[in-house]
Design a protein around this motif. Structure first.
Motif, PDB file in Angstrom:
ATOM      1  N   HIS A 139       0.830  -1.201   0.000  1.00 34.37           N
ATOM      2  CA  HIS A 139       0.000   0.000   0.000  1.00 34.37           C
ATOM      3  C   HIS A 139       0.870   1.259   0.000  1.00 34.37           C
ATOM      4  CE1 HIS A 139      -3.836   1.782   0.120  1.00 34.37           C
ATOM      5  NE2 HIS A 139      -3.755   2.281   1.338  1.00 34.37           N
ATOM      6  N   ILE A 189      -7.234   6.326  -0.785  1.00 32.81           N
ATOM      7  CA  ILE A 189      -6.672   6.214  -2.131  1.00 32.81           C
ATOM      8  C   ILE A 189      -5.735   7.397  -2.347  1.00 32.81           C
ATOM      9  CG2 ILE A 189      -7.166   6.086  -4.600  1.00 32.81           C
ATOM     10  CD1 ILE A 189      -8.270   3.725  -3.151  1.00 32.81           C
ATOM     11  N   SER A 244      -0.121   4.980  -5.579  1.00 30.14           N
ATOM     12  CA  SER A 244      -0.549   3.656  -5.142  1.00 30.14           C
ATOM     13  C   SER A 244      -0.919   2.824  -6.360  1.00 30.14           C
ATOM     14  CB  SER A 244      -1.740   3.757  -4.186  1.00 30.14           C
ATOM     15  OG  SER A 244      -2.857   4.343  -4.807  1.00 30.14           O
ATOM     16  N   GLU A 253      -3.284   0.567  -6.539  1.00 30.04           N
ATOM     17  CA  GLU A 253      -4.723   0.429  -6.752  1.00 30.04           C
ATOM     18  C   GLU A 253      -5.291   1.604  -7.537  1.00 30.04           C
ATOM     19  OE1 GLU A 253      -3.197   0.635  -3.858  1.00 30.04           O
ATOM     20  OE2 GLU A 253      -4.404   1.612  -2.286  1.00 30.04           O
ATOM     21  N   TYR A 254      -4.734   2.813  -7.355  1.00 28.22           N
ATOM     22  CA  TYR A 254      -5.228   3.946  -8.135  1.00 28.22           C
ATOM     23  C   TYR A 254      -4.896   3.757  -9.607  1.00 28.22           C
ATOM     24  CZ  TYR A 254      -5.768   8.604 -10.052  1.00 28.22           C
ATOM     25  OH  TYR A 254      -6.137   9.655 -10.855  1.00 28.22           O
TER      26      TYR A 254
END
Length: 933
Positions: A51, A119, A123, A125-126
C-alpha cells in the motif's frame, strides 16, 4: 523441474552451513521459495503490491500497458465498487467510506460503524482503477469481503482499531491493500537495528523501494511475493488473526471463480491485484484449480450501510495505519520524481488531470517465468551515484524555509546539511543520501536545541517535499445534504473550493433575505464540530433575535463531518429532528435532556407537533425519574420555556401543564429523601424547592394540593449544614418560621465556636434558598454582614477562602443577586458609613425590624404606608386597571383599637373581617405581632 530448483538447493545448503542442520531455518527459507513458485505458477496472474508504495505504482503502470487486461480483480471491499466512479471529481487523497448508525447483528456499543479505504496517487490500486474506468471494455471487480463482513469477522471484544490521532478518518477501521509489515516486534526491531534506520518506513524505502523502483516486472513480482511469504511465515501464532487473513483469501478466490464462471472471461486476460502477504497464501482454496472450492460466504446482516467519499490526508493515513510521520509524503515525492524523470507514463482518471490517455499497445503475449530472484538476491546492492544538484536544491530550500519560520539559518547551514547528509548516508551504507538522511541532517544542523516557531525542522522538511496533502471531494460526489448546504449558502458568496476560514457578515435588518442563511448556519453550528461554523457576533436563544451576525465558516476543513451528515438525511433539518428524537428515546435520557430537545426544536425547527411530542416525552421521563441530579437543569429550562410560551402563545401547551403538575407531585415525594441522601447535593435540593415555589401558583390552579409540600417539609430531617439552612428557608416560605426566629438561630450559630468553621456551608444553603425564597435576599446580606462584624480576625481570615470557594462552586449565578442587594443596602459614599444604621437594627413600629427585613415594608405608619398616602394617584390607577371601583381610602393602622374598621370604611370588608376574626389575628401576628381585631 521447478523454476526455482537451483535457488532452493542453494538455500538448503546455506541453512545447513549456518544453522548446523536443515531444520526450521531451512523450512522457512525454502518455504519462501515455494510461495514464490506457487504464486507465479498460477494461471490467473497475481500482481503483489504494498500500500502507498511508489515502486508498486510504477510497476503497475508498466504492467497495465504491457498486458492490457480485460478484467482486474482488486483487493477492496466489494460493496465499495459504486464509489470508484465518483473519484473523477475529487482531488486525491480521498477515502472510500462505508458508514452505519442503525446496527443489526452487532453490539450497540460499536456504533457508529465506519470503514475507510484511502486512495492516493502513489498507489498501485489507483493505477488499476484509473486504467479500468477509462479504458473501454475493461471490467473492475472488487473481491475482498464487504464492510459488513469486516465487522462480522472481528472478535466481539475488539470492534476496531482506534485511531484518535487521525482526525480526517476518526475511529474508522482502515482497509488497505498490501499491509507488508512484520507481524511481531522482535523481527521489526532486528531489521531496524541491522539496517541502521529509525523506523519501518525508512527500512522499507532503503531495502525495497529503491532497489525495485527500476526493476523489471518479473524481478519485482518475485521479490514482493518473497517478502510477503517471509512475513507470513515469521508471524507469531494468533489463531484469530490467522483465521481472518485466511478467510479473506478464501473469500477473494471464491469471488473470482464465481465471476469467471458467470462471465466466461479468459484467465489469461485477467489480473488479480492483492497485497504481497495474500499473494503468498497457502489456503486450500488458492488458485483457479484449487483442491477445495466449497468455502461458504455468510450473508450480510440487516445493518443499513451508507456509502460516500470523504477527504483524506497523508497524516491521516500515517496515523491510522501506524506509519512514521512524513512517510506517505516522502513516498509521494519519490513517486513524483520518478514520473518526472520519464520511463513510465502513469494513468490518471479523466477529469482529474487532462492530457493523459491509456496506452494503445497490443496486449503482450504471456511469457514463461524465469528465475530473476536468484540474480537479485546474489548480486551486491547497486550504489546509486550522488545526485549533487538534487541534494543542493534540498539544502537551499530547507534553509530558505527555515529562515521564514524564525530560524537564524545561513548559507553555512546549507553547506553543513549537505555534508552531514553525505556523512549519514555513508554511515548507513548508502552512497546516495535519501530523504530520511537529509531530514536527520537538517534537524542536526539547523534546529540545534531550540524551535523558535510553531514548526520544527522535521515538519519543515515535510512541507518542502509537498506537505501534508489533504484531499477534497468534488461537489458532484457529495451527498444531497452537502450539496443543499452549499446551494443555500450561495447568497453569502461562500466558495466551497477554498479551505480557508471564510468570514461572513449578515445585517438581517438591511438584508432580510439572508434570514434563511442565518438559520442554516445556526443549525450547522448545532450539528457540526465546534470550529466548522463559529459565531463571532450574534446569538440564538429563546426570546432573542440577532440584528447583526458575524461568522467564521470553515466547511472546507470539515468536509468529512458535512458528508457524514448526508448519511443521516436529505436536509440538515431532517438530521436534527432525527437526532433530537433519538436523544429523548435512548435508555439514558432524562427529563432535562428532553427539555433541551424541546428548546432546540423551537429554536431551529419550529412547528408545534414535534415540540409537543418531545414535551410529552419529557413528562414521561420526569415521572419515571428516581433521582434529582438534574433538578437545577430542569428548573432552569422549564422556567425559560414557560416564559417563552407565555410571551408567544395564548395558552400554555398541554404538555407544559402536565409537566408542572407531575414535577410538583414528583419533587414533593422525593424531597424528604433528598434532604437526607448523601449523594444529593445542596444545589439539587435548592432546585427542587425552587421548582415547588416558583411553579406553586400554576400547579395549584391545575389541581395540585399545597398540603403535599407542607407534609414533605415536615417529614424532612437533614443533618448537613447546607441542607439545614435550606429547610429553615423552606419553613419560612411556608410561614412556619418567622424572620426573627431565623435571625436568632443564625446568631446562635455564630456564637458557637464549634459551628463557626462550618458556617460558610450554612450561608451557601441560604444563598441556594434564594431560588425558592427570593424574599430572603436582604436577610442573607444581613447574616453575611453580621458574620463579618462579629467574628474576630483569627476566625474570619481562615474562614474567608472557604466562603468564597463555597459560593463560587455551589451558587455562582446567585452571587450577583446578593451583590445588587448589598449595593442597595450599604451607603454609596465613604462619609456616609459613620452615620449609617443597618436597616435590620432600626425599629419600625411593633416588630418593625422583623417586618422590614421579611417583607420590605414597615408596620402601620411605615414607609410603604406613607408612600401610598403621598401618591394616591398610582394606587387609583392600579385599582382601575384591576377593575376595582371606588376612590382612595385613607389607611389606618391595623390593630389600633378594638373593633376598628380595618377596611378603612368599607362595610363589605368590615362584615367579612367580623365573620373571620381568627384570620385577621393570624395575619396581624405574622406581620406586626400586634393586637387582635
Amino acid at each position: 523441474m521447478s523454476t526455482f530448483g537451483a535457488l532452493r538447493r542453494q538455500l538448503d545448503d546455506a541453512a545447513e552451513t549456518f544453522a548446523g542442520s536443515p531444520g526450521a531455518l531451512s523450512e522457512i527459507l525454502t518455504g519462501m521459495v515455494d510461495d514464490v513458485d506457487r504464486a507465479l505458477g498460477e494461471r490467473l496472474e497475481i500482481f503483489p503490491v504494498c500500500h502507498h508504495s511508489p515502486a508498486s505504482a510504477l510497476a503497475m503502470a508498466r504492467r497495465l500497458r504491457d498486458k492490457q487486461p480485460q478484467v482486474i480483480y482488486l483487493e477492496l471491499c466489494e460493496d465499495l465498487r459504486p464509489l470508484l466512479d465518483e473519484l473523477r471529481t475529487c482531488r486525491l487523497p480521498v477515502a472510500l467510506q462505508a458508514f452505519a448508525t442503525e446496527l443489526d447483528g452487532f453490539p450497540e456499543s460499536w456504533g457508529p460503524l465506519s470503514v475507510v479505504a484511502p486512495i492516493t496517487e502513489a498507489s498501485a490500486e489507483y493505477q488499476a482503477i484509473a486504467y479500468a474506468l477509462d479504458t473501454p471494455g475493461v471490467e473492475l471487480v472488487l473481491v475482498d469481503r464487504s464492510s459488513d463482513h469486516v465487522f462480522q469477522w472481528h472478535p466481539r471484544e475488539e470492534p476496531g482499531r482506534p485511531a484518535e490521532e487521525a482526525a480526517l478518518h476518526g475511529d474508522a477501521v482502515g482497509v488497505e491493500i498490501g499491509d507488508l509489515r512484520p507481524r511481531f516486534a522482535e523481527l521489526e526491531e532486528h531489521l531496524l537495528h541491522h539496517g541502521k534506520v529509525r523506523h519501518w518506513s525508512e527500512w522499507w524505502d532503503q531495502y525495497v523501494e529503491q532497489p525495485l523502483a527500476g526493476a523489471d516486472y518479473d524481478t519485482y513480482r518475485q521479490v514482493m511475493v518473497l517478502i510477503g511469504g517471509l512475513f507470513r511465515r515469521l508471524r507469531p501464532h494468533d489463531a484469530a488473526k490467522l483465521d481472518r487473513d485466511e478467510d479473506r483469501e478464501r473469500h477473494m478466490w471464491t469471488r473470482m471463480r464465481e465471476h469467471l464462471a458467470a462471465t466466461g472471461a479468459d484467465p489469461e486476460r485477467c489480473l488479480y491485484v492483492c497485497g504481497a502477504f495474500h499473494a503468498a497464501s497457502r489456503v486450500e482454496e488458492f488458485g483457479l484449480d484449487a483442491a477445495r472450492t466449497d468455502f461458504e460466504i455468510s450473508p450480510r446482516t440487516a445493518t443499513n450501510w451508507l456509502y460516500g467519499l470523504i477527504p483524506s490526508s497523508h497524516s491521516a493515513i500515517e496515523a491510522q495505519f501506524g506509519l512514521a510521520p512524513g512517510s506517505v509524503s516522502i513516498a509521494a515525492a519519490t513517486y513524483d520524481k520518478a514520473v518526472s524523470r520519464g520511463g513510465v507514463k502513469p494513468y490518471t482518471l479523466k477529469g482529474q488531470q487532462k492530457g493523459r490517455r491509456p496506452g494503445t499497445k497490443p496486449p503482450a503475449a504471456p511469457v514463461a517465468v524465469a528465475d530473476q530472484l536468484s540474480e537479485f538476491l546474489s548480486k551486491p546492492a547497486q550504489r546509486d551515484p550522488l545526485d549533487e544538484a538534487e541534494l543542493l536544491g534540498w539544502c537551499v530550500d530547507i534553509v530558505r524555509l527555515a529562515r521564514r519560520n524564525g530560524y537564524l539559518s545561513s548559507t553555512a547551514d546549507a553547506i553543513a546539511v549537505y555534508e552531514t547528509s553525505i556523512l549519514l548516508a555513508g554511515m548507513r551504507g548508502r552512497a546516495r543520501p535519501t530523504l530520511y538522511d537529509f531530514q536527520d541532517a537538517a534537524v542536526t544542523c539547523i534546529e540545534k536545541d531550540t524551535v523558535p516557531g510553531r514548526r520544527d525542522v522535521r515538519r519543515l522538511c515535510e512541507i518542502m517535499l509537498g506537505g501534508d496533502r489533504i484531499g477534497e471531494v468534488g461537489y458532484q460526489s457529495m451527498p444531497p445534504l452537502a450539496q443543499d448546504v452549499f446551494e443555500r449558502l450561495a447568497p453569502l458568496g461562500y466558495d466551497m473550493t477554498k479551505r480557508a476560514v471564510h468570514r461572513v457578515l449578515l445585517d438581517l435588518n438591511a438584508d432580510p433575505e439572508l434570514e434563511p442563511c442565518s438559520h442554516l448556519l445556526w443549525v450547522l453550528r448545532r450539528l457540526m464540530p465546534e470550529h466548522a461554523v463559529r459565531p463571532i457576533m450574534g446569538s440564538r436563544r429563546l426570546g432573542e433575535r440577532s440584528v447583526q451576525e458575524s461568522w467564521d465558516v470553515a466547511l472546507g476543513h470539515h468536509q468529512r463531518a458535512l458528508i457524514e451528515l448526508g448519511y443521516e438525511g436529505v436536509t440538515v433539518e431532517q438530521v436534527l429532528e432525527q437526532r433530537l428524537r433519538r436523544s429523548v428515546w435512548e435508555p439514558k435520557a432524562t427529563a432535562a435532556d428532553a427539555l433541551q430537545a424541546v428548546e432546540e426544536a423551537i429554536l431551529f425547527l419550529g412547528g408545534r407537533r414535534f415540540t409537543d411530542e418531545l414535551g410529552a416525552r419529557a413528562v414521561e421521563l420526569l415521572a419515571a425519574e428516581r433521582s434529582v441530579d438534574d433538578a437545577p437543569d430542569v428548573l432552569r429550562r422549564v422556567r425559560r420555556l414557560l416564559a417563552h410560551y407565555r410571551a408567544t402563545e395564548p395558552a400554555l401547551p398541554e404538555w407544559c401543564e402536565r409537566f408542572v403538575t407531575t414535577g410538583y407531585a414528583q419533587y414533593c415525594t422525593l424531597l424528604p429523601t433528598a434532604f437526607v441522601a448523601e449523594d444529593v447535593g445542596v444545589r439539587q435540593v435548592a432546585a427542587m424547592l425552587g421548582f415547588l415555589a416558583s411553579m406553586e401558583s400554576l400547579a395549584l390552579s391545575l389541581g395540585c394540593d399545597r398540603a403535599q409540600l407542607e407534609l414533605a417539609v415536615r417529614q424532612s430531617h437533614p443533618e448537613t449544614p447546607g441542607k439545614i439552612a435550606l429547610l429553615w428557608a423552606a419553613r419560612f416560605q411556608l410561614g412556619v418560621l418567622t424572620i426573627g426566629e431565623l435571625r436568632e438561630r443564625c446568631a446562635e450559630l455564630l456564637a458557637n465556636p464549634l459551628v463557626v468553621p462550618s458556617f460558610p456551608q450554612y450561608l451557601s444553603g441560604f444563598v441556594q434558598a434564594l431560588e425558592a425564597a427570593p424574599v430572603l435576599t436582604p436577610f442573607v446580606v444581613e447574616v453575611i454582614s453580621g458574620a463579618f462584624a462579629r467574628l474576630p480576625d483569627e476566625v474570619l481570615l481562615p474562614w474567608l477562602p472557604t466562603l468564597i470557594q463555597t459560593l463560587r462552586e455551589e451558587a455562582p449565578e446567585l452571587v450577583p443577586v446578593l451583590i445588587r442587594e448589598a449595593g442597595r443596602t450599604f451607603p454609596a459614599t465613604l462619609t456616609a458609613v459613620d452615620a449609617w444604621v443597618p436597616p435590620w437594627t432600626a425599629p419600625s413600629g411593633p416588630g418593625g425590624a422583623e417586618v422590614a427585613t421579611a417583607t420590605g415594608a414597615g408596620a402601620a405608619g411605615g414607609p410603604v404606608t406613607g408612600l401610598l398616602a403621598a401618591h394616591p394617584a398610582a394606587a387609583d390607577a392600579l385599582a382601575a386597571l384591576l377593575g376595582c371601583e371606588g376612590g382612595w381610602k385613607t389607611l389606618t393602622p391595623a390593630g389600633s383599637a378594638p373593633g376598628h374598621d380595618a377596611s378603612g370604611g368599607s362595610p363589605e370588608v368590615a362584615a367579612l373581617v367580623a365573620r373571620h376574626p381568627a384570620t385577621v389575628d393570624a395575619v396581624a401576628a405574622l406581620l406586626c405581632g400586634g393586637a387582635a381585631v
